[in-house]
Design an enzyme around this catalytic site. Structure first.
Site: not given
Ligand SMILES: CC/C=C\C/C=C\C/C=C\C/C=C\C/C=C\C/C=C/C(=O)SCCNC(=O)CCNC(=O)[C@H](O)C(C)(C)COP(=O)(O)OP(=O)(O)OC[C@H]1O[C@@H](n2cnc3c(N)ncnc32)[C@H](O)[C@@H]1OP(=O)(O)O
Ligand SMILES: Cc1cc2nc3c(=O)[nH]c(=O)nc-3n(C[C@H](O)[C@H](O)[C@H](O)COP(=O)(O)OP(=O)(O)OC[C@H]3O[C@@H](n4cnc5c(N)ncnc54)[C@H](O)[C@@H]3O)c2cc1C
Length: 642
Positions: A121, A266, A405, A504, A507
């Protein structure tokens, strides 16, 4: 071919054995087609099968093998999720990577035995991406040695975590840790949410389901609020970070080490996406080799729609991508497992490389998978729009990967940070310091591409061309960014102004990695027939992908118009070459009918009989006259006739 797809002969054989066992266990089959069930019925059905699996799993698979577990899940529970989806995907990985040995001994065996159900969570109603601005707090109370979890306002409610709403009784909760009024940022805590006997929410906890979603509806994504909810100090996950009884904070070896559960998903989700893409393509390609519509030569009978070049162009490049993603995914999982092992013993030097790679791959693979599945659906004409194809459900689940993620744009920007740092090394003459994945940025390329200029050059000139465009775009975007800063723009403002160009670059870099992973795999293959079939697919892949990004290579004259014509011709040539193998290339994934859950894509090819049978079994057809007609439509028509 199945051995190539699944990694070894043994794995492919085990999958077949597992599918065969499941086929013999009717209690593990869907009791009726999922599209005919309500959400509640689906959840009930999934829980029923899950319980049987917990009893009988050991008779079917080796439960310690994640690949076997994943296959079992896909066959029996399906891709719409299940009440414990997050337990295996994030809860256990978070505990394994972030809990101390002592904490693991306390919680992991219980989680593995399924005595407790957990989730992850983190996301809140108001913030998902920007973890630094999460609002849930965990304030240390020195007197009782407890953390007090609190949701200060509505935007701080946890929102989205899978299986949080109704199924889980525990969660790894991410909250800002505050000790003696100092905020140490987001940290993971093990939190009990519900009574283990009654499953009722514990006092201080507000919890529920967030409602139906685009797809993935068997999962009860939930909300969660805390009202000054107390947990022991020792529930902070303490493998890397520690808080001593007196409130002393011991910081982790890497600031982002607590993000490892996200990196885990991821890395693993790439092959999950490849499987969904291949499933949709399997359905569409089988159907296209049964469906006859129109004539190519008017003197001949109607053709299978797979004979149309447009149909091949719609499907075959995605077949190549499904293989490419599977191979790139396998490499990524290997790297992840290596980095995780190192991380556990305190070596965090590879975390940045892994984070950059998985961020890019996660974004490109989910996006292209979505594109490919939607094309597969449209390639089935009207029947693709029916739930009988099941493609719309596959699409709905897969496309969620663009958001969860880490939202794709945001993750591409994470990779861009790494690329810009690498570009800075190149510009300052320190190319020798570049990591292996970006070493090409420091290599001088030829003035023009040699595609079509050197006989028998294999894929080398293609790889060099991808490297050239990726390098050029990275350096261009970095120059733009550095240039703006030189002009006095603040770093963050300059970054935002370049972010489209930066993404870009991300990607292109990721697409290069995918191409290289495909080439590496094909080069390793010994079996000549398999190598030949995959080489054809690789030819299609490199030419199709290059054509797709050709503008980058044309703008500096690296590719000429005549080379582009050659590349285009190669695409058409390989569409034709792949045609005879197309169905087999997908049947090689060996999805059973049970797993595919598609009436349209069944192995027997009896499309029309199966569709008619399916339609007749629709609940609407239980009666000839619906009550919506007797109650409303009939009186309306009668009134109009008066
Ligand atoms: C054989 C198969 C077996 C098993 C199968 C397994 C999986 C099955 C496949 C599919 C899954 C199926 C179902 C699951 C479905 C849903 C689950 C979903 C769950 C969720 O969504 S959980 C919530 C996820 N949330 C996010 O991902 C949030 C995204 N945001 C972030 O990660 C961070 O905020 C972000 C954008 C990275 C920024 O972080 P922060 O603000 O803290 O940092 P900075 O931007 O200031 O960066 C500072 C610095 O840190 C570096 N960094 C950031 N993250 C990482 C990291 N993870 N590791 C290492 N370093 C990291 C960043 O690059 C910066 O570095 P720099 O200063 O540039 O050097
Ligand atoms: C099916 C599903 C399962 C999930 N499961 C979990 C779970 O198990 N646990 C959990 O904790 N969460 C879970 N989540 C939540 C998920 O991780 C978040 O929805 C996801 O990380 C995106 O964050 P957000 O919703 O805040 O989007 P936002 O960040 O609000 O994104 C909205 C828009 O803003 C843009 N944006 C935001 N920040 C920036 C930036 N810094 N620069 C440029 N553009 C930006 C994005 O690109 C996007 O176009 C799940 C979501 C889904 C859809």
């Amino acid at each position: 071919m199945a051995a190539q797809i699944w990694g070894s002969e043994k794995r492919a054989r085990r999958r077949r054995e597992i599918s065969a066992k499941i086929a013999q266990m009717p209690e593990l089959h869907d009791s009726k087609p999922l599209p005919f069930m309500t959400r509640e019925e689906k959840i009930m059905e999934s829980a029923r099968k899950l319980t049987i699996l917990t009893e009988k799993m050991g008779q079917i698979i080796d439960p310690t093998d994640p690949a076997e577990l994943y296959h079992l899940n896909n066959e029996v529970l399906g891709l719409e999720g299940n009440p414990m989806a997050l337990h295996g995907v994030m809860f256990i990985p978070a505990l394994s990577a972030q809990a101390s040995d002592e904490q693991q001994a306390k919680w992991l065996p219980r989680a593995l035995r399924r005595e407790i159900i957990g989730t992850y969570a983190q996301t809140e109603l108001g913030h998902g991406t920007n973890l630094q601005n999460l609002e849930t707090t965990a304030t240390y109370d020195l007197a009782t040695q407890e953390f007090v979890l609190h949701t200060p306002q509505i935007t701080a409610l946890k929102w989205w975590p899978g299986n949080l709403g109704k199924s889980s009784n525990y969660a790894v909760v991410v909250a800002h840790m505050i000790i003696k009024a100092k905020n140490y940022g987001p940290h993971p805590f093990m939190v009990q949410l519900r009574d283990e006997k009654t499953h009722e929410p514990l006092p201080g906890i507000t919890i529920g389901d967030i409602g139906p979603k685009m797809a993935y509806n068997i999962v009860d994504n939930g909300f969660l609020g805390f009202n000054k909810y107390r947990i022991p100090r020792t529930n902070l996950l303490m493998r890397h970070t520690k808080v001593e009884a007196d409130g002393t904070y011991i910081k982790p070896p890497h600031a982002k080490i607590n993000y490892s559960a996200m990196v885990h998903v991821r890395a693993y989700m790439l092959t999950g996406q490849a499987i969904m893409l291949a499933s949709a393509l399997n359905i569409a390609t089988r159907y296209s080799s049964v469906r006859r519509q129109g004539q190519i030569d008017k003197s001949q009978p109607e053709v299978k729609v797979l004979e149309y070049q447009t149909q091949q162009h719609r499907l075959f490049p995605s077949i190549a991508r499904a293989y490419a993603f599977q191979f790139a995914g396998a490499e990524t999982v290997k790297l992840y497992e290596h980095v995780l092992k190192e991380m556990k013993s305190g070596n965090v030097s590879l975390m940045a490389d892994l984070h950059a790679l998985t961020s890019g791959l996660k974004s490109v693979v989910t996006y292209q998978t979505g594109e490919g599945i939607e094309q597969a659906r449209m390639a089935c004409g009207g029947h693709g729009y029916s739930m009988a194809s099941y493609i719309s459900e596959i699409y709905g689940v897969a496309i969620g990967g663009c958001t969860y993620e880490g939202e794709n744009m945001v993750m591409l920007l994470q990779l861009a940070r790494y690329l810009v740092k690498s570009a800075a090394l190149v510009k300052s003459g320190q190319s020798s310091k570049l990591g292996p994945l970006v070493a090409y940025l420091g290599v001088k390329s030829e003035p023009t591409s040699l595609i079509d200029r050197i006989p028998n050059s294999g894929f080398t000139e293609y790889v060099k061309t991808f490297q050239h465009v990726s390098k050029r775009q990275t350096l261009k975007a970095a120059d733009m960014f550095f240039g703006l800063m030189e002009k006095g723009e603040k770093r963050e403002i300059a970054w935002n102004k370049c972010s489209v160009e930066l993404n870009r670059a991300s990607r292109l870099h990721t697409r290069l990695f995918i191409v290289e992973a495909f080439v590496r795999r094909v080069n390793e293959i010994a079996d000549i027939r398999i190598k030949e079939a995959l080489t054809d697919l690789l030819h299609l892949h490199v030419n199709y992908e290059l054509l797709d990004i050709a503008s980058y290579a044309l703008e500096d004259g690296f590719l000429s118009a005549s080379q582009l014509d050659y590349i285009r011709d190669q695409v058409y040539l390989y569409l034709g070459k792949i045609r005879p193998n197309a169905v087999s290339l997908l049947d090689s994934w060996e999805f059973s009918d049970i797993e595919l859950r598609s009436v349209l894509g069944r192995r027997d090819g009896n499309v029309y009989e199966n569709l008619f049978k399916w339609a007749k079994s629709s609940p609407l057809n239980k009666t000839d006259v619906l009550s919506s007609v007797t109650q409303y439509l009939k009186p309306m028509m009668e009134k109009a006739r008066l």
